[in-house]
Design a protein around this motif. Structure first.
Motif, PDB file in Angstrom:
ATOM      1  N   SER A  13      -5.468  10.959  -5.277  1.00 12.42           N
ATOM      2  CA  SER A  13      -6.383   9.871  -4.928  1.00 12.42           C
ATOM      3  C   SER A  13      -6.061   9.245  -3.574  1.00 12.42           C
ATOM      4  CB  SER A  13      -6.346   8.781  -5.997  1.00 12.42           C
ATOM      5  OG  SER A  13      -7.051   7.639  -5.555  1.00 12.42           O
ATOM      6  N   PRO A  14      -7.053   9.160  -2.675  1.00 11.38           N
ATOM      7  CA  PRO A  14      -6.822   8.463  -1.410  1.00 11.38           C
ATOM      8  C   PRO A  14      -6.655   6.958  -1.594  1.00 11.38           C
ATOM      9  CG  PRO A  14      -9.144   9.078  -1.608  1.00 11.38           C
ATOM     10  CD  PRO A  14      -8.423   9.717  -2.762  1.00 11.38           C
ATOM     11  N   TYR A  15      -7.159   6.439  -2.706  1.00  6.69           N
ATOM     12  CA  TYR A  15      -7.060   4.997  -2.952  1.00  6.69           C
ATOM     13  C   TYR A  15      -5.619   4.585  -3.250  1.00  6.69           C
ATOM     14  CZ  TYR A  15     -12.125   5.452  -3.440  1.00  6.69           C
ATOM     15  OH  TYR A  15     -13.449   5.737  -3.205  1.00  6.69           O
ATOM     16  N   GLY A  16      -4.938   5.381  -4.040  1.00  9.57           N
ATOM     17  CA  GLY A  16      -3.530   5.079  -4.327  1.00  9.57           C
ATOM     18  C   GLY A  16      -2.649   5.297  -3.121  1.00  9.57           C
ATOM     19  N   LEU A  17      -3.030   6.263  -2.290  1.00 10.94           N
ATOM     20  CA  LEU A  17      -2.238   6.594  -1.117  1.00 10.94           C
ATOM     21  C   LEU A  17      -2.178   5.424  -0.138  1.00 10.94           C
ATOM     22  CD1 LEU A  17      -0.651   9.025  -0.146  1.00 10.94           C
ATOM     23  CD2 LEU A  17      -2.722   9.884   0.960  1.00 10.94           C
ATOM     24  N   ARG A  18      -3.298   4.717   0.014  1.00 12.47           N
ATOM     25  CA  ARG A  18      -3.302   3.590   0.956  1.00 12.47           C
ATOM     26  C   ARG A  18      -2.367   2.472   0.496  1.00 12.47           C
ATOM     27  NH1 ARG A  18      -9.601   1.974  -0.220  1.00 12.47           N
ATOM     28  NH2 ARG A  18      -9.864   3.816   1.100  1.00 12.47           N
ATOM     29  N   VAL A  19      -2.232   2.299  -0.810  1.00 13.53           N
ATOM     30  CA  VAL A  19      -1.293   1.296  -1.323  1.00 13.53           C
ATOM     31  C   VAL A  19       0.141   1.741  -1.063  1.00 13.53           C
ATOM     32  CG1 VAL A  19      -0.522   0.027  -3.354  1.00 13.53           C
ATOM     33  CG2 VAL A  19      -2.956   0.543  -3.067  1.00 13.53           C
ATOM     34  N   TRP A  21       1.163   3.608   1.334  1.00 11.92           N
ATOM     35  CA  TRP A  21       1.431   3.388   2.765  1.00 11.92           C
ATOM     36  C   TRP A  21       1.785   1.935   3.053  1.00 11.92           C
ATOM     37  CZ3 TRP A  21      -3.711   6.183   4.210  1.00 11.92           C
ATOM     38  CH2 TRP A  21      -3.525   7.576   4.151  1.00 11.92           C
ATOM     39  N   ALA A  22       1.044   1.017   2.450  1.00 11.56           N
ATOM     40  CA  ALA A  22       1.303  -0.407   2.688  1.00 11.56           C
ATOM     41  C   ALA A  22       2.697  -0.799   2.189  1.00 11.56           C
ATOM     42  CB  ALA A  22       0.239  -1.263   2.006  1.00 11.56           C
ATOM     43  N   LEU A  23       3.074  -0.290   1.029  1.00 12.82           N
ATOM     44  CA  LEU A  23       4.408  -0.578   0.491  1.00 12.82           C
ATOM     45  C   LEU A  23       5.492  -0.071   1.427  1.00 12.82           C
ATOM     46  CD1 LEU A  23       3.698   0.368  -3.240  1.00 12.82           C
ATOM     47  CD2 LEU A  23       4.328  -1.920  -2.430  1.00 12.82           C
ATOM     48  N   LYS A  24       5.304   1.136   1.939  1.00 15.11           N
ATOM     49  CA  LYS A  24       6.297   1.715   2.852  1.00 15.11           C
ATOM     50  C   LYS A  24       6.312   0.959   4.180  1.00 15.11           C
ATOM     51  CE  LYS A  24       6.390   6.418   0.954  1.00 15.11           C
ATOM     52  NZ  LYS A  24       7.826   6.373   0.618  1.00 15.11           N
ATOM     53  N   LEU A  25       5.134   0.619   4.681  1.00 17.61           N
ATOM     54  CA  LEU A  25       5.039  -0.092   5.953  1.00 17.61           C
ATOM     55  C   LEU A  25       5.763  -1.433   5.890  1.00 17.61           C
ATOM     56  CD1 LEU A  25       3.699  -0.042   8.796  1.00 17.61           C
ATOM     57  CD2 LEU A  25       1.775  -1.266   7.790  1.00 17.61           C
ATOM     58  N   LYS A  26       5.671  -2.083   4.756  1.00 14.98           N
ATOM     59  CA  LYS A  26       6.295  -3.394   4.596  1.00 14.98           C
ATOM     60  C   LYS A  26       7.734  -3.312   4.077  1.00 14.98           C
ATOM     61  CE  LYS A  26       2.210  -6.302   4.169  1.00 14.98           C
ATOM     62  NZ  LYS A  26       2.675  -7.368   5.078  1.00 14.98           N
ATOM     63  N   GLY A  27       8.186  -2.095   3.781  1.00 10.81           N
ATOM     64  CA  GLY A  27       9.560  -1.932   3.314  1.00 10.81           C
ATOM     65  C   GLY A  27       9.804  -2.506   1.928  1.00 10.81           C
ATOM     66  N   LEU A 155      -5.409   1.719   7.127  1.00 11.23           N
ATOM     67  CA  LEU A 155      -4.947   2.220   5.831  1.00 11.23           C
ATOM     68  C   LEU A 155      -6.128   2.587   4.938  1.00 11.23           C
ATOM     69  CD1 LEU A 155      -1.958  -0.186   5.010  1.00 11.23           C
ATOM     70  CD2 LEU A 155      -1.942   1.998   6.235  1.00 11.23           C
ATOM     71  N   ALA A 156      -7.154   1.754   4.957  1.00 11.01           N
ATOM     72  CA  ALA A 156      -8.319   2.012   4.112  1.00 11.01           C
ATOM     73  C   ALA A 156      -9.088   3.251   4.567  1.00 11.01           C
ATOM     74  CB  ALA A 156      -9.241   0.794   4.109  1.00 11.01           C
ATOM     75  N   LEU A 157      -9.122   3.487   5.876  1.00  6.18           N
ATOM     76  CA  LEU A 157      -9.838   4.644   6.427  1.00  6.18           C
ATOM     77  C   LEU A 157      -8.934   5.848   6.635  1.00  6.18           C
ATOM     78  CD1 LEU A 157     -11.879   2.652   9.087  1.00  6.18           C
ATOM     79  CD2 LEU A 157     -12.875   3.824   7.111  1.00  6.18           C
ATOM     80  N   GLY A 158      -7.664   5.697   6.290  1.00  4.62           N
ATOM     81  CA  GLY A 158      -6.687   6.739   6.581  1.00  4.62           C
ATOM     82  C   GLY A 158      -6.968   8.072   5.934  1.00  4.62           C
ATOM     83  N   TRP A 159      -7.679   8.081   4.814  1.00  7.61           N
ATOM     84  CA  TRP A 159      -8.009   9.336   4.135  1.00  7.61           C
ATOM     85  C   TRP A 159      -8.751  10.297   5.067  1.00  7.61           C
ATOM     86  CZ3 TRP A 159     -13.100  10.840   3.749  1.00  7.61           C
ATOM     87  CH2 TRP A 159     -14.072   9.857   3.974  1.00  7.61           C
TER      88      TRP A 159
END
Length: 225
Positions: A13-19, A21-27, A155-159
């Motif tokens: 799912s691209p929807y879960g992937l964006r989350v 990414w956000a978790l990783k980006l924010k550490g 992040l939302a358009l990253g897919w």
């Protein structure tokens, strides 16, 4: 109290992937729970009883559903590496493009072109191209949709940076090319080269087989798995 963060998603799912990414980006430290959507876990159904879908973020036993809302929650809860700008107008624009991607571009390619053929396929492709022209214009003078750094809209358009190429291959039509969309192609390259992004894509062959199966099933060529 230690923060407990869990992300319920599935592999494709691209929807879960964006989350993610956000978790990783924010550490943010988190536990990942991969769901089999053909056999949803009792926990997923408990945390998202309304839609029964992924992704779900669970923060200290409080569930948050819908991927863009999760991104905003993360941004409001963890202030480091902000996803949204301070300016209210720019914040509204970021939300607009995230919504545009989810409600206009993704449906016309994944729920349109992927499962159509002939004239209907042509119409869906043209509609997708017209929508992408707006993204091309929005990127004028910018490295990312968020400016010099990636933000919520990216992040939302990253897919698009990965899934679009797979979908193009499955339907046999090139949608994004250098001539029509030089800024979008440049953004795809910049976004994809970020290490945390590059490492997180699902296996291409597996994703291709999944979408090819959807297409064959939709066109009556086989029973979906």
């Amino acid at each position: 109290m230690a923060e407990e963060v869990k992300l319920f998603r599935n592999w494709s799912s691209p929807y879960g992937l964006r989350v993610l990414w956000a978790l990783k980006l924010k550490g943010i430290e988190y536990e990942e729970v991969l769901e089999d959507l053909s056999n949803k876990s009792p926990l997923l159904l408990q945390y998202n009883p309304v839609y029964k879908k992924i992704p779900v973020l669970v923060h200290n036993e409080k569930p948050i559903c819908e991927s863009v809302l999760i991104l905003e929650y993360l941004d409001e809860t963890w202030k480091q590496n902000p996803l949204l700008p301070e300016d209210p107008y720019q914040r509204a624009k970021a939300r607009f493009w995230a919504k545009f991607g989810d409600e206009t571009i993704l449906p016309t390619i994944r729920l349109g072109a992927l499962i159509k053929e002939g004239k209907e396929l042509e119409v869906a492709i043209l509609s997708t191209i017209e929508s992408l022209k707006y993204l091309e214009e929005e990127l004028r003078g910018k490295k990312f949709f968020g400016g010099e750094t990636i933000g919520l809209a990216d992040l939302a358009l990253g897919w698009i940076a990965y899934y679009m190429d797979v979908l193009e291959e499955v339907i046999g039509v090139k949608v994004i090319d250098q001539e029509k969309f030089p800024l979008l192609v440049a953004w795809i390259q910049e976004f994809s080269n970020i290490p945390m992004i590059k490492k997180s894509w699902p296996p291409r062959d597996k994703l291709h087989d999944r979408y090819a199966g959807f297409r064959r099933a939709a066109l009556g060529e086989e029973t979906p798995k």
